[in-house]
Design a protein around this motif. Structure first.
Motif, PDB file in Angstrom:
ATOM      1  N   ALA A 174      -6.578 -11.488   0.809  1.00 34.05           N
ATOM      2  CA  ALA A 174      -6.105 -10.206   0.264  1.00 34.05           C
ATOM      3  C   ALA A 174      -5.590  -9.267   1.351  1.00 34.05           C
ATOM      4  CB  ALA A 174      -7.230  -9.530  -0.518  1.00 34.05           C
ATOM      5  N   VAL A 175      -6.132  -9.396   2.555  1.00 35.31           N
ATOM      6  CA  VAL A 175      -5.878  -8.381   3.589  1.00 35.31           C
ATOM      7  C   VAL A 175      -4.403  -8.231   3.928  1.00 35.31           C
ATOM      8  CG1 VAL A 175      -6.287  -9.941   5.543  1.00 35.31           C
ATOM      9  CG2 VAL A 175      -6.648  -7.489   5.822  1.00 35.31           C
ATOM     10  N   GLY A 176      -3.637  -9.318   3.910  1.00 36.11           N
ATOM     11  CA  GLY A 176      -2.239  -9.219   4.291  1.00 36.11           C
ATOM     12  C   GLY A 176      -1.272  -9.168   3.125  1.00 36.11           C
ATOM     13  N   ASP A 177      -1.790  -9.024   1.913  1.00 29.89           N
ATOM     14  CA  ASP A 177      -0.953  -9.146   0.729  1.00 29.89           C
ATOM     15  C   ASP A 177       0.034  -7.986   0.596  1.00 29.89           C
ATOM     16  OD1 ASP A 177      -0.938 -10.794  -2.026  1.00 29.89           O
ATOM     17  OD2 ASP A 177      -0.534  -8.682  -2.434  1.00 29.89           O
ATOM     18  N   LYS A 178       1.240  -8.314   0.130  1.00 32.20           N
ATOM     19  CA  LYS A 178       2.308  -7.323  -0.019  1.00 32.20           C
ATOM     20  C   LYS A 178       1.936  -6.237  -1.024  1.00 32.20           C
ATOM     21  CE  LYS A 178       6.283  -8.607  -1.844  1.00 32.20           C
ATOM     22  NZ  LYS A 178       7.583  -9.305  -1.991  1.00 32.20           N
ATOM     23  N   VAL A 179       1.225  -6.613  -2.091  1.00 41.80           N
ATOM     24  CA  VAL A 179       0.799  -5.629  -3.094  1.00 41.80           C
ATOM     25  C   VAL A 179      -0.093  -4.570  -2.445  1.00 41.80           C
ATOM     26  CG1 VAL A 179      -0.594  -5.311  -5.193  1.00 41.80           C
ATOM     27  CG2 VAL A 179       1.015  -7.218  -5.035  1.00 41.80           C
ATOM     28  N   PHE A 180      -1.002  -5.006  -1.591  1.00 40.90           N
ATOM     29  CA  PHE A 180      -1.912  -4.106  -0.873  1.00 40.90           C
ATOM     30  C   PHE A 180      -1.105  -3.162   0.021  1.00 40.90           C
ATOM     31  CE2 PHE A 180      -5.829  -4.260   2.228  1.00 40.90           C
ATOM     32  CZ  PHE A 180      -6.095  -2.933   1.962  1.00 40.90           C
ATOM     33  N   LYS A 181      -0.184  -3.699   0.786  1.00 45.00           N
ATOM     34  CA  LYS A 181       0.602  -2.871   1.713  1.00 45.00           C
ATOM     35  C   LYS A 181       1.448  -1.848   0.970  1.00 45.00           C
ATOM     36  CE  LYS A 181       0.896  -6.462   5.243  1.00 45.00           C
ATOM     37  NZ  LYS A 181       1.525  -7.766   5.380  1.00 45.00           N
ATOM     38  N   THR A 182       2.098  -2.294  -0.098  1.00 42.69           N
ATOM     39  CA  THR A 182       2.937  -1.382  -0.877  1.00 42.69           C
ATOM     40  C   THR A 182       2.106  -0.254  -1.467  1.00 42.69           C
ATOM     41  OG1 THR A 182       4.462  -3.175  -1.422  1.00 42.69           O
ATOM     42  CG2 THR A 182       4.517  -1.239  -2.843  1.00 42.69           C
ATOM     43  N   ALA A 183       0.924  -0.591  -1.981  1.00 39.98           N
ATOM     44  CA  ALA A 183       0.042   0.421  -2.579  1.00 39.98           C
ATOM     45  C   ALA A 183      -0.398   1.451  -1.543  1.00 39.98           C
ATOM     46  CB  ALA A 183      -1.180  -0.252  -3.208  1.00 39.98           C
ATOM     47  N   VAL A 184      -0.692   1.000  -0.327  1.00 38.78           N
ATOM     48  CA  VAL A 184      -1.128   1.927   0.720  1.00 38.78           C
ATOM     49  C   VAL A 184       0.014   2.870   1.109  1.00 38.78           C
ATOM     50  CG1 VAL A 184      -1.836   2.094   3.141  1.00 38.78           C
ATOM     51  CG2 VAL A 184      -2.969   0.460   1.617  1.00 38.78           C
ATOM     52  N   LEU A 185       1.218   2.334   1.276  1.00 37.10           N
ATOM     53  CA  LEU A 185       2.357   3.192   1.639  1.00 37.10           C
ATOM     54  C   LEU A 185       2.634   4.213   0.543  1.00 37.10           C
ATOM     55  CD1 LEU A 185       4.856   0.661   3.272  1.00 37.10           C
ATOM     56  CD2 LEU A 185       3.322   2.274   4.420  1.00 37.10           C
ATOM     57  N   GLU A 186       2.543   3.801  -0.707  1.00 38.65           N
ATOM     58  CA  GLU A 186       2.762   4.740  -1.817  1.00 38.65           C
ATOM     59  C   GLU A 186       1.660   5.787  -1.876  1.00 38.65           C
ATOM     60  OE1 GLU A 186       3.084   2.212  -5.213  1.00 38.65           O
ATOM     61  OE2 GLU A 186       5.197   1.653  -4.785  1.00 38.65           O
ATOM     62  N   PHE A 187       0.432   5.381  -1.606  1.00 40.63           N
ATOM     63  CA  PHE A 187      -0.712   6.293  -1.564  1.00 40.63           C
ATOM     64  C   PHE A 187      -0.496   7.355  -0.489  1.00 40.63           C
ATOM     65  CE2 PHE A 187      -5.108   6.831   0.335  1.00 40.63           C
ATOM     66  CZ  PHE A 187      -5.651   7.596  -0.698  1.00 40.63           C
ATOM     67  N   TYR A 188      -0.112   6.922   0.710  1.00 40.53           N
ATOM     68  CA  TYR A 188       0.128   7.873   1.793  1.00 40.53           C
ATOM     69  C   TYR A 188       1.287   8.812   1.460  1.00 40.53           C
ATOM     70  CZ  TYR A 188      -3.034   5.265   4.913  1.00 40.53           C
ATOM     71  OH  TYR A 188      -4.132   4.679   5.494  1.00 40.53           O
ATOM     72  N   LYS A 189       2.315   8.273   0.852  1.00 34.98           N
ATOM     73  CA  LYS A 189       3.485   9.105   0.520  1.00 34.98           C
ATOM     74  C   LYS A 189       3.104  10.199  -0.471  1.00 34.98           C
ATOM     75  CE  LYS A 189       7.411   7.105   0.763  1.00 34.98           C
ATOM     76  NZ  LYS A 189       8.611   6.240   0.526  1.00 34.98           N
ATOM     77  N   ARG A 190       2.269   9.851  -1.449  1.00 35.46           N
ATOM     78  CA  ARG A 190       1.823  10.865  -2.425  1.00 35.46           C
ATOM     79  C   ARG A 190       1.019  11.953  -1.748  1.00 35.46           C
ATOM     80  NH1 ARG A 190       0.367   6.438  -5.456  1.00 35.46           N
ATOM     81  NH2 ARG A 190      -1.836   6.970  -5.423  1.00 35.46           N
ATOM     82  N   LEU A 191       0.244  11.593  -0.739  1.00 34.37           N
ATOM     83  CA  LEU A 191      -0.575  12.585  -0.048  1.00 34.37           C
ATOM     84  C   LEU A 191       0.286  13.562   0.751  1.00 34.37           C
ATOM     85  CD1 LEU A 191      -3.512  10.375   1.288  1.00 34.37           C
ATOM     86  CD2 LEU A 191      -3.509  11.874  -0.700  1.00 34.37           C
ATOM     87  N   GLU A 192       1.454  13.119   1.161  1.00 30.44           N
ATOM     88  CA  GLU A 192       2.337  13.983   1.946  1.00 30.44           C
ATOM     89  C   GLU A 192       3.085  14.979   1.066  1.00 30.44           C
ATOM     90  OE1 GLU A 192       4.822  11.268   4.087  1.00 30.44           O
ATOM     91  OE2 GLU A 192       3.093  10.310   5.048  1.00 30.44           O
ATOM     92  N   ASN A 193       3.193  14.690  -0.229  1.00 26.95           N
ATOM     93  CA  ASN A 193       3.964  15.569  -1.121  1.00 26.95           C
ATOM     94  C   ASN A 193       3.105  16.705  -1.691  1.00 26.95           C
ATOM     95  OD1 ASN A 193       6.183  13.959  -0.727  1.00 26.95           O
ATOM     96  ND2 ASN A 193       5.732  12.639  -2.492  1.00 26.95           N
TER      97      ASN A 193
END
Length: 260
Positions: free
Chosen positions: A241-260
């Protein structure tokens, strides 16, 4: 940024010399990465592509080799591996780098360490990403004594326990000090109290593979927390699971929401 091993630096925490890397955009928001048991900063975050992904998104990417792992000092005393002690190492690294607050992401044991960091030093944690650990954080993740036995066995041929074999193979792949890891697995299994987890105010993303038989339910852990959300990583077990694309995409979207 390629997947080559970044330059490794050192700092001292609790009398131990600990290794870390500090890459990416020096002016970007800092993300502190805390790897899982028997892994390393490179094995957990560089090889699966996390450093590349976070760097390309403009973040400052910092990752520690936990005590007992990688290029850090490796004591053999189980009592120095409690997760709140390793959380102090992570805080000491932020102090060393002059960083008041960071996004903190941990995987498996690293998620446990990250959680204790958020409990004991809430002012240092901008957000939490907890990978590979759900309600097992507070309810336990089964009997890990066979893992310690597997690590200390004379050879892999002597290990019959399935999970023990998995971690023994992983430890050999990462050229780990198996005696230090055995001490770590004996000392680092403290559970987080439900009432402490419920007090974590940091926005939290909990990501667990749908085939992970170690972590426990991500949703049950999220339900304890005031600002937590869940992402299921489809068809991935604890190791994949650690390197999965779904995980990475979710983290980037999570961080982006925090910046807005």
């Amino acid at each position: 940024m390629n997947l080559n091993v970044p330059p490794i630096s050192y700092f001292v925490s609790d009398g131990l010399k600990l290794a870390y890397f500090d890459e990416g955009n020096p002016n970007g928001q800092p993300v502190l990465l805390i790897h899982g048991f028997a892994s390393t900063a490179v094995a957990n975050w560089v090889n699966p592509g996390w450093l590349k992904v976070l760097d390309e998104a403009g973040y400052r990417v910092i990752a520690i080799d936990n005590r007992g792992h990688g290029m850090s000092d490796k004591p053999y005393d189980a009592d120095v591996y409690h997760p709140w002690i390793m959380a102090e190492d992570a805080v000491a690294l932020l102090d060393h780098l002059g960083i008041p607050e960071a996004h903190v992401m941990g995987y498996s044991m690293g998620a446990r360490v990250s959680t204790f960091m958020a409990i004991t030093h809430p002012d240092r944690v901008r957000s939490l990403v907890l990978g590979g650990l759900g309600i097992g954080m507070v309810e336990g993740v089964g009997d890990w004594d066979p893992i310690a036995d597997a690590l200390l066995a004379p050879s892999l041929d002597d290990v019959m326990h399935l999970r023990g074999r998995m971690f023994r193979v992983f430890a050999e792949q990462t050229r780990s000090d198996r005696q230090a890891l055995a001490a770590c697995i004996q000392g680092s299994r403290d559970l987080a109290a439900k009432e402490d987890v419920a007090r974590i105010e940091a926005p939290t993303l909990i990501a667990v593979g749908t085939k992970d038989d170690i972590a426990g339910s991500a949703q049950e852990l999220a339900d304890l927390m005031p600002h937590a959300e869940v992402v299921d990583i489809p068809n991935r077990d604890h190791m994949l699971a650690v390197g999965d694309k779904v995980f990475k995409t979710a983290v980037l979207e999570f961080y982006k929401r925090l910046e807005n």
